[in-house]
Design an enzyme around this catalytic site. Structure first.
Site, mmCIF file in Angstrom:
data_model
loop_
_atom_site.group_PDB
_atom_site.id
_atom_site.type_symbol
_atom_site.label_atom_id
_atom_site.label_comp_id
_atom_site.label_asym_id
_atom_site.label_seq_id
_atom_site.Cartn_x
_atom_site.Cartn_y
_atom_site.Cartn_z
ATOM 1 N N GLU A 248 -20.559 28.186 24.183
ATOM 2 C CA GLU A 248 -21.303 27.656 25.331
ATOM 3 C C GLU A 248 -22.550 28.508 25.541
ATOM 4 O O GLU A 248 -22.485 29.740 25.509
ATOM 5 C CB GLU A 248 -20.436 27.677 26.590
ATOM 6 C CG GLU A 248 -21.163 27.248 27.859
ATOM 7 C CD GLU A 248 -20.268 27.280 29.091
ATOM 8 O OE1 GLU A 248 -19.039 27.043 28.944
ATOM 9 O OE2 GLU A 248 -20.778 27.554 30.198
ATOM 10 N N GLU A 253 -28.520 28.667 35.228
ATOM 11 C CA GLU A 253 -27.469 28.602 36.240
ATOM 12 C C GLU A 253 -27.959 29.360 37.462
ATOM 13 O O GLU A 253 -28.437 30.489 37.347
ATOM 14 C CB GLU A 253 -26.157 29.234 35.748
ATOM 15 C CG GLU A 253 -25.328 28.360 34.849
ATOM 16 C CD GLU A 253 -23.927 28.922 34.657
ATOM 17 O OE1 GLU A 253 -22.964 28.305 35.131
ATOM 18 O OE2 GLU A 253 -23.819 29.996 34.029
#
Length: 360
Positions: A248, A253
């Site tokens: 990932e 974010e």
């Protein structure tokens, strides 16, 4: 000097590997008669032409194209090791196009064979510039539902994603819509299918994936405690390998409980969950202004940027999952392990995206 040394070390290793490969398929010469019939190759010469090379553009015109002119006495075939690929040819003219953007130096090893399998080898290198090109993009310039040829959706309750999220992901226009030149993913406080919030999670799985290159999003972030917008990637093999073996890459974010801070992280086996492979950078006015969040990904590294300012470099290697195709994800979560406590006064918030682009 270090760069030159690394190149030569790499060339030496590749030469050794190549010689082993070539030796394993070459024929021995046990008699003088065979030597007379098939004299050993000699006088190997390799000339490299960089297409578009001038005094002003010594690394070429950006096409990444080179032409090799190979000559050798008593040779009938050739093998070329270039860009970690082995090419077998019979012509003395060979054309290759590099695709990784930027200016890089590549070792080239050429071996010339006679009919009996005897060979000689020569190594050289080329310094070449490859211009950045768009591989895939969505400019979100058509009002209405996002382009279904580019995006699909994960739908369902947030606690099904492993982060204890609070939202229910839908593909309703209330939660995801293109209008006035931007994509809008909207989190809403409402009772829906047993959840207290709704939002959307879009992904290119099964529609587009890529290996190496630059992925970037130009976005304006939502406001409110508990919001958790993200732009990230997962390995194409997630259905068979599972997470975190698939890998990932989190490019963007941010959480409303700690505004104006971007987190970029990587998750892999043994380094998932609270991963040590992470860094943050301050992004002023991230909820009122658009900023560009990007990752440049190669076999050697993954570099993270905000507005073209590098703030984190991850050293990639063959032992990581980050050497396969990945697909893209855009979502706005609520609460959960990372999003934290939702502001009791929260009603709705919007993650606004101007574009998503992927380059070579």
């Amino acid at each position: 000097m270090k760069k030159i040394k690394n190149i030569m070390n790499r060339a030496g290793i590749l030469t050794f590997i190549l010689l082993l490969i070539f030796q394993s398929c070459s024929s021995s010469n046990d008699g003088s008669d065979e030597g007379a019939v098939n004299p050993a190759p000699s006088n190997l010469s390799v000339q490299v032409e960089v297409v578009g090379k001038t005094a002003a553009t010594p690394e070429g015109d950006g096409s990444g194209k080179i032409n090799l002119k190979i000559t050798a006495s008593n040779a009938v075939s050739y093998k070329v090791l270039i860009d970690n690929q082995l090419k077998e040819i019979t012509s003395t003219d060979f054309t290759y196009t590099f695709t990784a953007s930027g200016t890089k130096t590549y070792p080239i090893i050429v071996s010339a064979y006679n009919a009996a399998g005897q060979f000689i080898s020569s190594s050289t290198s080329v310094n070449i510039f490859v211009a950045r090109k768009i591989l895939w993009q969505d400019e979100f310039d058509v009002d209405g539902t996002p382009d279904t040829s580019k995006w699909g959706y994960n739908t369902g309750t947030g606690d099904g994603w492993g982060n204890n999220e609070l939202e229910y992901y839908t593909n309703r226009p209330e939660n995801v819509i293109v209008s006035n030149g931007t994509l809008k993913i909207k989190a809403i406080k409402e009772e829906y299918m047993g959840s207290h919030y709704t939002s959307a999670r879009m992904l290119t799985k099964g529609k587009f994936s890529f290996k190496y290159g630059r992925a970037e999003v130009r976005a304006k972030l939502p406001v409110g405690g508990g919001t958790w917008p993200a732009f990230w990637m997962l390995g194409d093999n997630i259905d068979t390998a599972g997470w975190p073996l698939c890998g990932e890459v989190d490019i963007l974010e941010s959480v409303g409980n700690n505004p104006n801070v971007n987190h970029s992280s990587l998750h892999s086996p043994g380094r998932s969950g609270n991963t040590p492979d992470t860094a943050t950078t301050t992004v002023p006015n991230s909820a009122t202004e658009f900023h560009v969040y990007a990752a440049d990904w190669s076999a050697e590294s993954i570099k993270f940027y905000v507005d073209d300012k590098l703030f984190y470099t991850y050293a990639n290697s063959a032992s990581t999952p980050f050497n396969q195709k990945f697909f893209l994800i855009l979502n706005l979560a609520m609460g959960g392990n990372f999003g934290g406590t939702v502001d009791p006064n929260f009603t709705n918030a919007t993650f606004e995206v101007d574009y998503v682009r992927v380059y070579n």
